[in-house]
Design a protein around this motif. Structure first.
Motif, mmCIF file in Angstrom:
data_model
loop_
_atom_site.group_PDB
_atom_site.id
_atom_site.type_symbol
_atom_site.label_atom_id
_atom_site.label_comp_id
_atom_site.label_asym_id
_atom_site.label_seq_id
_atom_site.Cartn_x
_atom_site.Cartn_y
_atom_site.Cartn_z
ATOM 1 N N ALA A 160 3.978 7.936 10.310
ATOM 2 C CA ALA A 160 4.869 8.898 8.945
ATOM 3 C C ALA A 160 5.939 9.298 9.807
ATOM 4 O O ALA A 160 5.152 10.785 10.412
ATOM 5 N N GLU A 161 7.205 9.836 9.493
ATOM 6 C CA GLU A 161 7.985 10.854 9.650
ATOM 7 C C GLU A 161 8.556 10.488 9.147
ATOM 8 O O GLU A 161 9.318 9.912 7.984
ATOM 9 N N ILE A 162 10.016 11.937 9.280
ATOM 10 C CA ILE A 162 10.917 11.806 8.051
ATOM 11 C C ILE A 162 12.036 11.306 9.007
ATOM 12 O O ILE A 162 11.967 11.045 10.557
ATOM 13 N N TRP A 163 13.249 10.291 8.244
ATOM 14 C CA TRP A 163 13.606 9.493 9.381
ATOM 15 C C TRP A 163 14.579 10.778 10.256
ATOM 16 O O TRP A 163 15.203 10.885 9.906
ATOM 17 N N PRO A 164 14.712 9.494 11.022
ATOM 18 C CA PRO A 164 15.337 10.715 12.461
ATOM 19 C C PRO A 164 16.088 10.516 12.699
ATOM 20 O O PRO A 164 16.702 10.460 13.965
ATOM 21 N N LYS A 167 0.765 -1.174 0.097
ATOM 22 C CA LYS A 167 -0.173 0.142 -0.287
ATOM 23 C C LYS A 167 1.195 1.497 -0.005
ATOM 24 O O LYS A 167 0.725 1.890 -0.759
ATOM 25 N N VAL A 168 2.131 1.125 0.799
ATOM 26 C CA VAL A 168 2.953 2.075 1.152
ATOM 27 C C VAL A 168 2.956 2.641 -0.608
ATOM 28 O O VAL A 168 3.939 4.063 -1.585
ATOM 29 N N LYS A 169 3.465 1.337 -1.101
ATOM 30 C CA LYS A 169 5.093 1.585 -1.971
ATOM 31 C C LYS A 169 4.239 1.965 -3.266
ATOM 32 O O LYS A 169 4.347 2.563 -4.002
ATOM 33 N N LYS A 170 2.436 1.470 -3.305
ATOM 34 C CA LYS A 170 2.145 1.831 -4.542
ATOM 35 C C LYS A 170 2.055 3.537 -4.682
ATOM 36 O O LYS A 170 1.485 4.124 -5.382
ATOM 37 N N THR A 171 1.317 4.062 -3.286
ATOM 38 C CA THR A 171 0.558 5.154 -2.960
ATOM 39 C C THR A 171 1.842 6.519 -3.402
ATOM 40 O O THR A 171 1.396 7.387 -4.143
ATOM 41 N N LEU A 172 3.171 6.039 -2.902
ATOM 42 C CA LEU A 172 4.430 6.638 -3.108
ATOM 43 C C LEU A 172 4.602 6.498 -4.700
ATOM 44 O O LEU A 172 5.268 7.477 -5.471
ATOM 45 N N LEU A 197 6.167 13.621 2.658
ATOM 46 C CA LEU A 197 5.747 13.185 3.915
ATOM 47 C C LEU A 197 4.095 12.853 3.897
ATOM 48 O O LEU A 197 3.436 11.719 4.174
ATOM 49 N N LYS A 198 2.872 13.558 3.518
ATOM 50 C CA LYS A 198 1.855 13.911 2.796
ATOM 51 C C LYS A 198 1.267 13.243 3.044
ATOM 52 O O LYS A 198 0.189 12.288 2.609
ATOM 53 N N ARG A 199 2.292 12.702 1.627
ATOM 54 C CA ARG A 199 1.780 11.498 0.434
ATOM 55 C C ARG A 199 1.785 10.081 1.565
ATOM 56 O O ARG A 199 0.831 9.309 2.033
ATOM 57 N N ALA A 200 2.591 10.060 2.412
ATOM 58 C CA ALA A 200 2.878 8.926 2.690
ATOM 59 C C ALA A 200 1.626 8.490 4.364
ATOM 60 O O ALA A 200 1.501 7.923 4.479
ATOM 61 N N LYS A 201 1.174 9.712 4.909
ATOM 62 C CA LYS A 201 0.220 9.795 5.691
ATOM 63 C C LYS A 201 -0.860 9.257 5.377
ATOM 64 O O LYS A 201 -1.948 8.982 6.331
ATOM 65 N N SER A 202 -1.295 10.130 4.599
ATOM 66 C CA SER A 202 -2.595 9.655 3.126
ATOM 67 C C SER A 202 -2.718 8.160 3.350
ATOM 68 O O SER A 202 -3.734 8.106 3.302
#
Length: 154
Positions: free
Chosen positions: A89-93, A44-49, A79-84
């Motif tokens: 999700a967050e930027i790699w910390p 799901k994440v891969k398709k969306t991004l 980041l916004k698309r990953a949260k959708s």
């Protein structure tokens, strides 16, 4: 500088004015930490991004919960698309521990970090430690590398 040089000069002037109107997007690599539990979440994440315009590749490491997106994209849009997707999700910390001055300090040490990584620490962050600075010019110049005979004892 004949006619050819003049035409080349005018051509360059036209290119400069034309490129200033169009905003060029730069090639970026965006790393995210996305909570994924199963193959379905990963897909799901891969398709969306991947559907985001400008994305060239999406790499997912589910063990580290890390998603790497490369392409002509902005970090905030990714980041916004990953949260959708409904995932956290967050930027790699995290950064490699050898890039941090004190990797086991309270602010940077994180038990959830992947092996070899510690949490990214901002230098502007306030700490609870007290730093005292002693600036007396007499003591600073006494043991200077510029004057090797300054502390010569007879």
């Amino acid at each position: 500088m004949g006619l050819g040089g003049t035409l080349e000069y005018i051509s360059n002037m036209m290119k400069i004015s034309h490129t200033s109107n169009n905003k060029k997007r730069q090639f970026h690599t965006v790393e995210l930490k996305v909570r994924m539990d199963c193959d379905g979440c990963e897909l799901k994440v891969k398709k969306t991004l991947s559907s985001l315009s400008g994305v060239k590749s999406v790499e997912i490491n589910r063990k580290q919960q890390k998603v790497t997106v490369t392409g002509y994209v902005e970090a905030n849009k990714v980041l916004k698309r990953a949260k959708s997707t409904g995932k956290k999700a967050e930027i790699w910390p995290y950064v490699p521990y050898n890039l941090v001055a004190q990797p086991y300090a309270v602010a940077s040490y994180d038990k959830k970090a992947p092996p070899g990584y510690v949490r990214r620490v901002d230098h502007n962050m306030t700490t609870t430690e007290t730093i005292s600075i002693f600036e007396d010019p007499a003591y600073v110049t006494m043991f200077s590398d510029d004057n090797p005979n300054a502390c010569f004892i007879m």
